[in-house]
Design a protein around this motif. Structure first.
Motif, PDB file in Angstrom:
ATOM      1  N   LYS A 179       0.846  -1.194   0.000  1.00 50.18           N
ATOM      2  CA  LYS A 179       0.000   0.000   0.000  1.00 50.18           C
ATOM      3  C   LYS A 179       0.876   1.236   0.000  1.00 50.18           C
ATOM      4  N   LYS A 201      -1.101   8.183  -2.041  1.00 52.93           N
ATOM      5  CA  LYS A 201      -1.130   9.037  -3.217  1.00 52.93           C
ATOM      6  C   LYS A 201      -1.969  10.266  -2.937  1.00 52.93           C
ATOM      7  N   HIS A 233      -3.417   3.466  -1.546  1.00 58.12           N
ATOM      8  CA  HIS A 233      -3.659   2.811  -2.827  1.00 58.12           C
ATOM      9  C   HIS A 233      -2.816   1.540  -2.877  1.00 58.12           C
TER      10      HIS A 233
END
Length: 560
Positions: A354, A357, A378
């Motif tokens: 992960k 962003k 993300h």
């Protein structure tokens, strides 16, 4: 109109002393149409400034020949005409040069015959009737093109390059003309879009290269996928370019499909004729067998670029990497991932991590909408692979081949793996349009050979961008959406992707043309406290790409 009547009319104009080259255009047009009633002869004086021949002969909208006319009495062998004539001869397969009396016929760049129907004597045009019948037959033969199937990949690459060179010259002249006239034509707007979002140091000449290569290789890719060999057209080509390359597909539809600049139509239609005589899929298949090379795409591209512009290849440091070297580097990276990074599957790894962003959010209320930037988590694949100077995709293709070996006997799960765990991890940046298009074509050909069957319009993550320029955050609001989308996706990799593997063979160029502030500031680290008299070698593009790779190492280490 008879030949005698034609000569009488141009003589009447000539003896006035006021006539110029253009004065006789309509008379020659009428003569040719009288000899060839089933051929449309179009006189294009408005396009001359942009480098087009004076006349185009078409049958059912398909060009069959071209005529370039000079003023009466001009020496057709003059050195002052050589550059223009050579350019036309290299790009146009069926061509006539004339001074309205003397006619020189060229086929595939070679002079086949010449004939004069009149001569100048004492300031007047004197007919040579003994040559009238032969002239009439030569003009008829000139219009009867015989479609010869092109089977040689070298011949196809050379013919494509000839047309692309001629097209690039026409485009550059068109852009220069737009600048002089202060016009914002469609083609000029497209160039400014490229300049704003993709290649920021682009000029008229560089864009002309991109534009002409786009059309040439767009058609090449389209014809490769064409199931109906007896037919081919600009419109058909725009529909056939694979959806795995949405940028080239949409760009090609925009510039070579429905809205092609009228100044370019004639030369694009010449390309159509080349591909009508070519079974590209068969040519590429046989090329691989005849050369005994694993990568016919590379050799075809090198033939094209060597013919099109060897200087461009040298300026960008484009050189072929031997296949054994590529294979060794890929296997070495795979081994390092296993032994040093504790990833048993190496390049085939599917694990995910992960990352954070930046994203733009907006409140639901329209009246008091608040837009703000937030960080979101993300999930991405851990082993992200990037070739920042991918060329025709040699290294990415070798990665695919290496991983595919692990799936021998497991074809049932291969397509699913490619869609979910391979394509999302393979990233490539490329600056030259022809190699960019060929990289996509190579991936398409290779994955098809492995038995991959796509289930949607998933794109390959190979982007047209300059690796050595920093990501630009504002592209999403500018110009056409398909162009900004290409830039945005390339930027996303530069800005957010935790690239773990930077692989490839960057270009060598001591006289670097990549001088963006971003990469210059990064390479400045290498020059600190250096006491060398000649520090120029540290500005080689190869060094800049090494610094680019280090930049990703520094960035990704922080993620892990």
């Amino acid at each position: 109109m008879t030949i005698q009547q034609y000569l009488a009319k141009i003589n009447t104009l000539y003896i006035t002393g006021n006539a110029r080259e253009h004065s006789y255009r309509g008379d020659l047009q009428n003569l040719i149409m009288a000899i060839l009633p089933n051929i449309l002869v179009t006189n294009e004086p408005a396009r001359v400034a942009c480098g087009a021949p004076d006349y185009v002969l078409t049958r059912k909208d398909v060009p069959v020949g071209y005529i370039e006319a000079k003023d009466i009495g001009v020496d057709l062998g003059s050195k002052t005409l050589k550059e223009q004539f050579d350019r036309y001869k290299s790009g146009l397969s069926n061509l006539v040069f004339t001074d309205y009396m003397d006619f020189h016929f060229y086929k595939d760049g070679e002079l086949t015959t010449k004939i004069a129907i009149a001569k100048l004597e004492n300031g007047t045009i004197v007919p040579q009737p003994e040559n009238f019948d032969q002239f009439t037959q030569l003009i008829k033969n000139f219009s009867e093109t015989i479609s010869q199937t092109i089977k040689s990949p070298t011949k196809l690459a050379q013919m494509m390059a000839g047309k692309a060179k001629l097209m690039a010259d026409v485009i550059e002249k068109s852009l220069n003309y737009d600048d002089q006239e202060g016009k914002r034509s469609t083609i000029k707007s497209q160039m400014l879009s490229f300049q704003q979002m993709l290649i920021h140091d682009i000029d008229n000449k560089s864009f002309a290269d991109i534009y002409s290569q786009t059309i040439a290789y767009g058609m090449f890719a389209a014809r490769y996928h064409d199931p109906t060999l007896p037919t081919f057209s600009r419109i058909e080509a725009a529909e056939l370019i694979p959806k795995s390359n949405p940028f080239l597909r949409k760009l090609f539809q925009d510039i070579a499909g429905f809205d092609l600049d009228t100044r370019l139509t004639w030369i694009v239609d010449e390309l159509v004729n080349i591909f009508l005589a070519s079974d590209v899929a068969l040519i590429m298949k046989n090329f691989g067998k005849s050369t005994k090379q694993e990568d016919p795409v590379v050799h075809f591209y090198e033939t094209f670029l060597g013919e099109y512009n060897p200087a461009l290849r040298k300026a960008r440091g484009v050189w072929y990497t031997p296949q054994p070297v590529v294979n060794f580097i890929v296997r070495a990276v795979d081994d390092i991932l296993k032994t040093e990074f504790d990833l048993p599957q190496g390049l085939a790894d599917t694990s995910k991590i992960k990352i954070k962003k930046k994203a733009i959010t907006q409140t639901a209320s329209k009246k008091n909408a608040v837009i703000k930037e937030v960080e979101v988590e993300h999930e991405v694949h851990k082993v992200q692979i990037l070739d920042p100077a991918t060329g025709t995709g040699t290294f990415l293709a070798e990665v695919v081949k290496h991983i595919h070996k692990k799936f021998e006997g497991q074809q049932g799960i291969w397509s699913k793996y490619v869609t979910k765990d391979l394509i999302p991890r393979l990233n490539g940046f490329e600056l030259l349009m022809a190699s960019y298009a060929m990289a996509h074509l190579k991936m398409d050909m290779l994955l098809t050979e492995t038995g991959y069957k796509p289930t949607d319009d998933q794109r390959f993550r190979i982007f047209l961008t300059n690796s050595l320029e920093e990501a630009h955050p504002d592209t999403g609001t500018l110009f056409s959406s398909w162009l900004s989308d290409e830039a945005d996706q390339a930027n996303a990799i530069k800005r957010d992707a935790p690239v773990m593997v930077v692989i490839g063979n960057p270009p060598y160029s001591v006289s670097s043309t990549n001088k963006s502030k971003w990469i210059e500031s990064l390479t400045a680290d290498y020059k600190k406290d250096m006491k060398e008299r000649n520090i120029q070698p540290l500005s080689d593009d190869y060094i800049k790409f090494i610094r680019f790779g280090q930049h990703f190492i520094d960035k990704t280490v922080r993620v892990f």
